[in-house]
Design a protein around this motif. Sequence first.
Motif, mmCIF file in Angstrom:
data_model
loop_
_atom_site.group_PDB
_atom_site.id
_atom_site.type_symbol
_atom_site.label_atom_id
_atom_site.label_comp_id
_atom_site.label_asym_id
_atom_site.label_seq_id
_atom_site.Cartn_x
_atom_site.Cartn_y
_atom_site.Cartn_z
ATOM 1 N N GLY A 30 0.802 -1.213 0.000
ATOM 2 C CA GLY A 30 0.000 0.000 0.000
ATOM 3 C C GLY A 30 0.841 1.272 0.000
ATOM 4 O O GLY A 30 1.799 1.384 0.757
ATOM 5 N N VAL A 54 -6.965 -0.317 -8.253
ATOM 6 C CA VAL A 54 -6.657 -1.297 -7.216
ATOM 7 C C VAL A 54 -7.352 -2.594 -7.591
ATOM 8 O O VAL A 54 -8.570 -2.610 -7.807
ATOM 9 C CB VAL A 54 -7.132 -0.820 -5.826
ATOM 10 C CG1 VAL A 54 -6.745 -1.835 -4.754
ATOM 11 C CG2 VAL A 54 -6.548 0.554 -5.499
ATOM 12 N N LEU A 63 -9.197 4.354 -9.697
ATOM 13 C CA LEU A 63 -8.965 5.689 -9.166
ATOM 14 C C LEU A 63 -8.944 6.694 -10.306
ATOM 15 O O LEU A 63 -9.580 7.744 -10.220
ATOM 16 C CB LEU A 63 -7.647 5.741 -8.376
ATOM 17 C CG LEU A 63 -7.690 5.267 -6.922
ATOM 18 C CD1 LEU A 63 -8.015 3.789 -6.810
ATOM 19 C CD2 LEU A 63 -6.369 5.582 -6.230
ATOM 20 N N THR A 98 -5.065 9.347 -1.640
ATOM 21 C CA THR A 98 -6.079 9.214 -0.597
ATOM 22 C C THR A 98 -6.429 10.591 -0.054
ATOM 23 O O THR A 98 -5.642 11.531 -0.146
ATOM 24 C CB THR A 98 -5.594 8.321 0.555
ATOM 25 O OG1 THR A 98 -4.463 8.943 1.190
ATOM 26 C CG2 THR A 98 -5.201 6.941 0.048
ATOM 27 N N ILE A 104 -3.102 3.245 0.824
ATOM 28 C CA ILE A 104 -4.181 2.369 0.352
ATOM 29 C C ILE A 104 -3.956 0.977 0.922
ATOM 30 O O ILE A 104 -2.948 0.326 0.627
ATOM 31 C CB ILE A 104 -4.194 2.310 -1.185
ATOM 32 C CG1 ILE A 104 -4.424 3.713 -1.761
ATOM 33 C CG2 ILE A 104 -5.270 1.342 -1.676
ATOM 34 C CD1 ILE A 104 -4.270 3.780 -3.268
ATOM 35 N N ILE A 112 -1.943 -2.680 -6.413
ATOM 36 C CA ILE A 112 -2.211 -1.424 -7.102
ATOM 37 C C ILE A 112 -1.515 -1.495 -8.462
ATOM 38 O O ILE A 112 -0.378 -1.965 -8.548
ATOM 39 C CB ILE A 112 -1.674 -0.222 -6.306
ATOM 40 C CG1 ILE A 112 -2.332 -0.161 -4.916
ATOM 41 C CG2 ILE A 112 -1.904 1.085 -7.066
ATOM 42 C CD1 ILE A 112 -1.660 0.804 -3.971
ATOM 43 N N LEU A 139 -10.352 6.773 -0.679
ATOM 44 C CA LEU A 139 -9.486 6.934 -1.829
ATOM 45 C C LEU A 139 -9.912 8.153 -2.644
ATOM 46 O O LEU A 139 -11.088 8.510 -2.672
ATOM 47 C CB LEU A 139 -9.549 5.689 -2.718
ATOM 48 C CG LEU A 139 -9.323 4.332 -2.048
ATOM 49 C CD1 LEU A 139 -9.367 3.230 -3.096
ATOM 50 C CD2 LEU A 139 -8.019 4.312 -1.292
#
Length: 258
Positions: A30, A54, A63, A98, A104, A112, A139
């Motif tokens: 993360g 993700v 994202l 984030t 994350i 990711i 996120l």
Amino acid sequence: MFNLIIILKMVIKPFVTGITDTGELLVTKGIGSLLVLMGRTPDELTTEKISVWVERSGKNVDLAKDLLLKDFLLLTTFAEDAILSNATYKSIALCDLTEDGGFIYLAETETIKVRLYDLISTVSYGLMGIEEPVASKELLKFERKTISADDITRDIDCKGFDLMSLQKHSSITEVQLMFDNGATCKYNPTELEAQTLAVDQIQYINQAGSVTSASLDRIVIPLHGIVQVTISKNSGTRLECAMRIDEGDYELYQMSNR
């Protein structure tokens, strides 16, 4: 000059001149932000795009999908961090992933992935993943929109979004903001940009140390308390627009519309 794409977490992938697409770059731990390094200034970016997602068990979470890199940089640094430079890179941008600056969270089999593409083969790019000490629950997500060349008026629903990056163009005659109390305010592009500069005065510091306050071809508009943006323009020009989702508010609006 060679193109260098780096993802921190022990994965280093160099490229020779001529690379225009990195393919999928894997991050197995993360991270809270991406450090984007480039041999171009933000205003020199043209076709470059980024996708970040993700891969979770059962469902992937986008994202950013096919987002112009220019808009990604502006929406992830607005009113937070200036885009910097040094002797090696024309641009150094710390781009939050984030809302609260945490990382994350990834379960054991989750990852990711990042992809940069439509790059310029003669320009160098770098990408690093930045670790954070605390996990995040929210996120940052982004949506790319376009305003058709045939449109002379376009209403954009902004409920659940907190920032908009709108392409500057002489065809835009007026931008109307509708607030959550029912009030509406109308601005020409110069008036609108002056208000956004009051929020974010320093956008970019170049290699000579000169400060740029505003993008040459983008206006970044804070959307807190705004439920709709109406763009009035002359026909004939297609415009780019990108928006950042406020995940908490977005989910509330989605639930209320079910």
